[in-house]
Design a protein around this motif. Structure first.
Motif, PDB file in Angstrom:
ATOM      1  N   ILE A   1      -1.042   0.454  -4.246  1.00 61.61           N
ATOM      2  CA  ILE A   1      -0.228   1.520  -3.644  1.00 61.61           C
ATOM      3  C   ILE A   1      -0.987   2.842  -3.669  1.00 61.61           C
ATOM      4  O   ILE A   1      -1.484   3.274  -4.705  1.00 61.61           O
ATOM      5  N   THR A   2      -1.052   3.495  -2.487  1.00 64.97           N
ATOM      6  CA  THR A   2      -1.710   4.800  -2.369  1.00 64.97           C
ATOM      7  C   THR A   2      -0.718   5.912  -2.040  1.00 64.97           C
ATOM      8  O   THR A   2      -1.036   7.081  -2.183  1.00 64.97           O
TER       9      THR A   2
ATOM     10  N   PRO B   1       0.784   3.918  -9.895  1.00 66.16           N
ATOM     11  CA  PRO B   1      -0.482   3.249  -9.565  1.00 66.16           C
ATOM     12  C   PRO B   1      -1.666   4.219  -9.527  1.00 66.16           C
ATOM     13  O   PRO B   1      -1.516   5.400  -9.201  1.00 66.16           O
ATOM     14  N   SER B   2      -2.840   3.709  -9.834  1.00 68.59           N
ATOM     15  CA  SER B   2      -4.040   4.533 -10.010  1.00 68.59           C
ATOM     16  C   SER B   2      -4.592   5.159  -8.734  1.00 68.59           C
ATOM     17  O   SER B   2      -5.420   6.057  -8.804  1.00 68.59           O
ATOM     18  N   LYS B   3      -4.152   4.738  -7.548  1.00 71.75           N
ATOM     19  CA  LYS B   3      -4.646   5.324  -6.291  1.00 71.75           C
ATOM     20  C   LYS B   3      -3.712   6.392  -5.724  1.00 71.75           C
ATOM     21  O   LYS B   3      -4.009   7.011  -4.713  1.00 71.75           O
TER      22      LYS B   3
ATOM     23  N   GLU C   1       0.813  -1.217   0.000  1.00 69.28           N
ATOM     24  CA  GLU C   1       0.000   0.000   0.000  1.00 69.28           C
ATOM     25  C   GLU C   1       0.851   1.273   0.000  1.00 69.28           C
ATOM     26  O   GLU C   1       0.371   2.326  -0.386  1.00 69.28           O
ATOM     27  N   SER C   2       2.093   1.163   0.466  1.00 63.10           N
ATOM     28  CA  SER C   2       2.942   2.352   0.504  1.00 63.10           C
ATOM     29  C   SER C   2       4.399   2.007   0.225  1.00 63.10           C
ATOM     30  O   SER C   2       4.866   0.922   0.538  1.00 63.10           O
ATOM     31  N   VAL C   3       5.082   2.981  -0.375  1.00 66.50           N
ATOM     32  CA  VAL C   3       6.506   2.884  -0.671  1.00 66.50           C
ATOM     33  C   VAL C   3       7.167   4.008   0.108  1.00 66.50           C
ATOM     34  O   VAL C   3       6.831   5.175  -0.077  1.00 66.50           O
ATOM     35  N   GLY C   4       8.089   3.674   0.990  1.00 61.58           N
ATOM     36  CA  GLY C   4       8.688   4.637   1.901  1.00 61.58           C
ATOM     37  C   GLY C   4       9.653   5.621   1.272  1.00 61.58           C
ATOM     38  O   GLY C   4      10.046   5.510   0.103  1.00 61.58           O
ATOM     39  N   ILE C   5      10.062   6.564   2.092  1.00 57.17           N
ATOM     40  CA  ILE C   5      11.032   7.590   1.720  1.00 57.17           C
ATOM     41  C   ILE C   5      12.338   6.925   1.276  1.00 57.17           C
ATOM     42  O   ILE C   5      12.835   6.024   1.946  1.00 57.17           O
TER      43      ILE C   5
END
Length: 188
Positions: A114-115, A134-136, A92-96
């Protein structure tokens, strides 16, 4: 004179022992692998460690402990020598700075789950040629693709409403930005 010789011999002995330890540590360095950090709620984040000998990484959707992998941690694969990375639909997330300075990275699959993508996530991924957001995702943070000099094509969904400063700085090969579903895109 005897004391100087003894001190010199001890110094040489410690120096040789130190060099042997360094060589031993170099030989026993961990090969590239994955590390999972549990959030305590059945989910976890993934990171990489060690030296990568393989070119391709497929991140699993579940940790060895059974936690669902929902995040790529901050600085997770910074400087890894991977050429291809496939992330699971559970992310859902890709970090710094998650893939910061992955200079060999040519291809990455970002699932539509992924948002959030952190700033500097692909900073200086100088072999990356194309990417689909990603679309979100609603924001492309600052420095996202800073220094990705071979990046030629970016597919951005209509959900993106904000592009941060320097998101594409140094992307000297970027010639096409396309909206999701419109493969023609705009030629720059």
């Amino acid at each position: 004179i005897k004391i100087r010789i003894i001190k010199s011999a001890l110094f040489l002995l410690f120096l040789l022992a130190g060099l042997a330890l360094i060589v031993s540590c170099q030989k026993d360095r961990p090969k590239g692998g994955l590390s999972f950090t549990s959030n305590g709620d059945g989910t976890c984040s993934v990171s990489g460690f060690g030296l990568w000998e393989q070119d391709e990484l497929i991140v699993p959707s579940e940790s060895p402990n059974g936690d669902r992998v929902t995040a790529v941690g901050n600085y997770a694969f910074r400087g890894a020598s991977l050429k291809k990375i496939v992330l699971p639909d559970s992310i859902e997330s890709v970090g710094i700075s998650a893939f910061d300075r992955c200079r060999d990275l040519e291809e990455i699959t970002l699932p539509d789950s992924i948002t959030y993508i952190g700033y500097d996530a692909f900073h200086e991924c100088s072999a990356l040629k194309e990417i689909r957001i990603p679309s979100k995702v609603t924001e492309l943070p600052y420095n996202l693709f800073y220094g990705c000099r071979t990046l030629k094509r970016v597919i951005i969904p209509s959900s993106v409403t904000e592009i941060g400063d320097f998101a594409f700085y140094g992307c000297t090969s970027l010639t096409q930005v396309a909206e999701e579903g419109n493969d023609d895109g705009e030629t720059l």
